[in-house]
Design a protein around this motif. Structure first.
Motif, PDB file in Angstrom:
ATOM      1  N   GLN A   3       1.402  -7.226  -2.191  1.00 30.21           N
ATOM      2  CA  GLN A   3       1.793  -6.151  -0.859  1.00 30.21           C
ATOM      3  C   GLN A   3       0.347  -7.096  -0.010  1.00 30.21           C
ATOM      4  N   THR A   4       0.765  -6.673   0.799  1.00 31.53           N
ATOM      5  CA  THR A   4       0.919  -7.082   2.641  1.00 31.53           C
ATOM      6  C   THR A   4       0.136  -6.546   3.445  1.00 31.53           C
ATOM      7  N   CYS A   5      -1.345  -7.465   3.854  1.00 25.48           N
ATOM      8  CA  CYS A   5      -2.153  -6.503   4.376  1.00 25.48           C
ATOM      9  C   CYS A   5      -1.804  -6.782   5.986  1.00 25.48           C
ATOM     10  N   PRO A   6      -1.939  -4.912   6.341  1.00 26.75           N
ATOM     11  CA  PRO A   6      -1.835  -4.199   7.088  1.00 26.75           C
ATOM     12  C   PRO A   6      -2.799  -4.179   8.336  1.00 26.75           C
ATOM     13  N   ALA A   9      -1.549  -8.825   7.700  1.00 30.00           N
ATOM     14  CA  ALA A   9      -0.040  -9.296   7.985  1.00 30.00           C
ATOM     15  C   ALA A   9      -0.114 -10.427   6.514  1.00 30.00           C
ATOM     16  N   SER A  10      -1.623 -10.710   6.225  1.00 33.05           N
ATOM     17  CA  SER A  10      -1.411 -12.030   5.194  1.00 33.05           C
ATOM     18  C   SER A  10      -0.870 -11.277   4.199  1.00 33.05           C
ATOM     19  N   ARG A  11      -0.304 -12.090   2.728  1.00 33.71           N
ATOM     20  CA  ARG A  11       0.079 -12.029   1.836  1.00 33.71           C
ATOM     21  C   ARG A  11      -0.478 -11.712   0.849  1.00 33.71           C
ATOM     22  N   ASP A  12      -1.999 -12.718   1.161  1.00 31.15           N
ATOM     23  CA  ASP A  12      -2.683 -12.937  -0.179  1.00 31.15           C
ATOM     24  C   ASP A  12      -3.811 -11.638  -0.130  1.00 31.15           C
ATOM     25  N   THR A  13      -3.669 -10.868  -0.613  1.00 29.59           N
ATOM     26  CA  THR A  13      -4.577 -10.093  -1.389  1.00 29.59           C
ATOM     27  C   THR A  13      -4.525  -9.398  -3.038  1.00 29.59           C
ATOM     28  N   HIS A  14      -5.234  -8.849  -3.216  1.00 35.24           N
ATOM     29  CA  HIS A  14      -6.006  -8.651  -4.206  1.00 35.24           C
ATOM     30  C   HIS A  14      -6.661  -7.525  -4.790  1.00 35.24           C
ATOM     31  N   HIS A  15      -5.807  -7.352  -6.189  1.00 31.47           N
ATOM     32  CA  HIS A  15      -7.147  -5.877  -6.616  1.00 31.47           C
ATOM     33  C   HIS A  15      -8.398  -5.283  -6.638  1.00 31.47           C
ATOM     34  N   TYR A  16      -8.967  -4.536  -6.142  1.00 31.65           N
ATOM     35  CA  TYR A  16     -10.724  -4.705  -5.394  1.00 31.65           C
ATOM     36  C   TYR A  16     -10.897  -3.512  -6.308  1.00 31.65           C
ATOM     37  N   HIS A  17     -10.216  -2.161  -6.463  1.00 35.28           N
ATOM     38  CA  HIS A  17     -10.572  -1.642  -7.444  1.00 35.28           C
ATOM     39  C   HIS A  17      -9.939  -0.442  -7.448  1.00 35.28           C
ATOM     40  N   ASP A  19      -9.139   4.481  -8.634  1.00 39.32           N
ATOM     41  CA  ASP A  19     -10.395   5.149  -8.971  1.00 39.32           C
ATOM     42  C   ASP A  19      -9.242   5.772 -10.244  1.00 39.32           C
ATOM     43  N   ALA A  20      -9.389   7.939  -9.878  1.00 39.15           N
ATOM     44  CA  ALA A  20      -8.928   8.647 -10.493  1.00 39.15           C
ATOM     45  C   ALA A  20      -7.085   8.818 -10.053  1.00 39.15           C
ATOM     46  N   ARG A  21      -7.551   8.004  -8.435  1.00 36.55           N
ATOM     47  CA  ARG A  21      -5.991   8.564  -7.360  1.00 36.55           C
ATOM     48  C   ARG A  21      -5.857   7.522  -6.971  1.00 36.55           C
ATOM     49  N   ARG A  22      -5.122   6.283  -6.898  1.00 35.27           N
ATOM     50  CA  ARG A  22      -5.016   5.037  -6.307  1.00 35.27           C
ATOM     51  C   ARG A  22      -6.055   3.898  -6.426  1.00 35.27           C
ATOM     52  N   ASP A  23      -5.145   3.034  -6.375  1.00 31.51           N
ATOM     53  CA  ASP A  23      -5.384   1.356  -5.851  1.00 31.51           C
ATOM     54  C   ASP A  23      -6.119   1.210  -4.143  1.00 31.51           C
ATOM     55  N   TYR A  24      -7.214   0.437  -4.405  1.00 23.35           N
ATOM     56  CA  TYR A  24      -7.370  -0.615  -3.458  1.00 23.35           C
ATOM     57  C   TYR A  24      -7.003  -2.127  -3.715  1.00 23.35           C
ATOM     58  N   ARG A  25      -6.843  -2.636  -2.120  1.00 24.52           N
ATOM     59  CA  ARG A  25      -6.703  -4.249  -2.444  1.00 24.52           C
ATOM     60  C   ARG A  25      -7.174  -4.726  -1.683  1.00 24.52           C
ATOM     61  N   ARG A  26      -7.975  -5.818  -1.409  1.00 20.19           N
ATOM     62  CA  ARG A  26      -8.760  -6.348  -0.328  1.00 20.19           C
ATOM     63  C   ARG A  26      -8.377  -7.898   0.351  1.00 20.19           C
ATOM     64  N   CYS A  27      -8.012  -7.972   1.289  1.00 15.09           N
ATOM     65  CA  CYS A  27      -6.887  -9.177   1.913  1.00 15.09           C
ATOM     66  C   CYS A  27      -8.241 -10.137   1.660  1.00 15.09           C
ATOM     67  N   ALA A  28      -7.962 -11.474   1.892  1.00 15.23           N
ATOM     68  CA  ALA A  28      -8.731 -12.540   1.274  1.00 15.23           C
ATOM     69  C   ALA A  28      -8.638 -13.718   2.397  1.00 15.23           C
ATOM     70  N   ARG A  29      -8.153 -12.932   3.844  1.00 13.75           N
ATOM     71  CA  ARG A  29      -7.854 -13.792   4.567  1.00 13.75           C
ATOM     72  C   ARG A  29      -9.426 -13.319   6.178  1.00 13.75           C
ATOM     73  N   CYS A  30      -8.343 -11.301   6.505  1.00 19.24           N
ATOM     74  CA  CYS A  30      -9.601 -10.623   6.672  1.00 19.24           C
ATOM     75  C   CYS A  30     -10.323 -10.080   5.539  1.00 19.24           C
ATOM     76  N   PRO A  36      -2.360   0.536  -0.974  1.00 20.38           N
ATOM     77  CA  PRO A  36      -1.032   0.555  -0.697  1.00 20.38           C
ATOM     78  C   PRO A  36      -0.328   1.555  -0.085  1.00 20.38           C
ATOM     79  N   PRO A  37       0.846   1.496  -0.220  1.00 22.58           N
ATOM     80  CA  PRO A  37       1.703   3.029   0.662  1.00 22.58           C
ATOM     81  C   PRO A  37       1.957   4.042   0.099  1.00 22.58           C
ATOM     82  N   ALA A  38       1.835   3.350  -1.512  1.00 21.82           N
ATOM     83  CA  ALA A  38       2.370   4.122  -2.473  1.00 21.82           C
ATOM     84  C   ALA A  38       0.618   5.694  -2.681  1.00 21.82           C
ATOM     85  N   GLY A  39      -0.490   5.391  -2.515  1.00 18.46           N
ATOM     86  CA  GLY A  39      -1.173   6.043  -1.990  1.00 18.46           C
ATOM     87  C   GLY A  39      -1.119   6.519  -0.920  1.00 18.46           C
TER      88      GLY A  39
END
Length: 212
Positions: A3-6, A9-17, A19-30, A36-39
């Motif tokens: 997943q690219t950071c919005p 634009a880094s691709r260095d993003t990782h799972h962060y959290h 919950d019951a509805r969606r995923d959250y990712r965190r960018c290592a750069r910013c 992500p778009p699916a959520g």
């Protein structure tokens, strides 16, 4: 899935959290935390949430809330500086407060004031209160706003900031399904450097960026 950071634009993003509805990712750069778009909601569902808001210039409590950005930004503006309230919502109020203080204002909101002509003008300052957390492409949108400012111009942002992973897991702010981008001080520091701006944090939820 990558997943690219919005924001950066880094691709260095990782799972962060999750919950019951969606995923959250965190960018290592910013250090932006994002959904992500699916959520994300579709425009009709997003509009339905916003239609429940009842903000108004007559609401003194709402004015006090906005004053956390209004007061420190007003202190930094020259007399008569012209502004844009980006994402003004269904009951524009911050623009009214600045007009009362002698600053001519334009407003823009993709749902309630969608006149894109105002986005082709230049302004001395631009505000976005409780807006950036809703942006699907905050990097592109904020770069566009910064380009509308002259040297010395101000970009005033209000949004609650990520404090820690532990706090994030129990944070009420992530329960709003329209909130998809969560900034930390590090995110704003990256943004300021990327846009050629300085940044200061005069209140807990406020970031003021000035164009060099």
């Amino acid at each position: 899935m990558m997943q690219t950071c919005p924001l950066c634009a880094s691709r260095d993003t990782h799972h962060y959290h999750r919950d019951a509805r969606r995923d959250y990712r965190r960018c290592a750069r910013c250090e932006l935390v994002f959904v992500p778009p699916a959520g994300r909601l579709d425009p009709a569902a997003e509009r339905a949430v916003y239609d429940q808001h009842e903000n108004s210039p007559d609401d003194l409590g709402y004015r006090r809330f906005l004053s956390r950005l209004f007061e420190p930004l007003r202190e930094r503006l020259p007399a008569g500086a012209r502004g844009l309230d980006f994402g003004a919502g269904s009951g524009p109020t911050l623009s009214v407060m600045f007009e009362e203080a002698g600053h001519p204002m334009a407003i823009y909101d993709p749902f309630y004031a969608p006149d894109r002509e105002v986005l082709g003008r230049a302004y001395d300052f631009i505000t976005a209160t409780e807006v950036v957390e809703h942006l699907f492409e905050p990097g592109r949108e904020l770069a566009r706003l910064a380009a509308m400012l002259p040297a010395g111009g101000w970009l005033g942002l209000m949004t609650k900031r990520v404090a820690s992973r532990e706090a994030f897991a129990g944070w009420h702010y992530i329960l709003d399904p329209t909130h998809v981008a969560f900034f930390s001080e590090a995110s704003f520091a990256w943004l300021a450097g990327h846009l050629g701006m300085s940044v200061e944090f005069p209140a807990a939820d406020v970031a003021l960026l000035q164009k060099r």
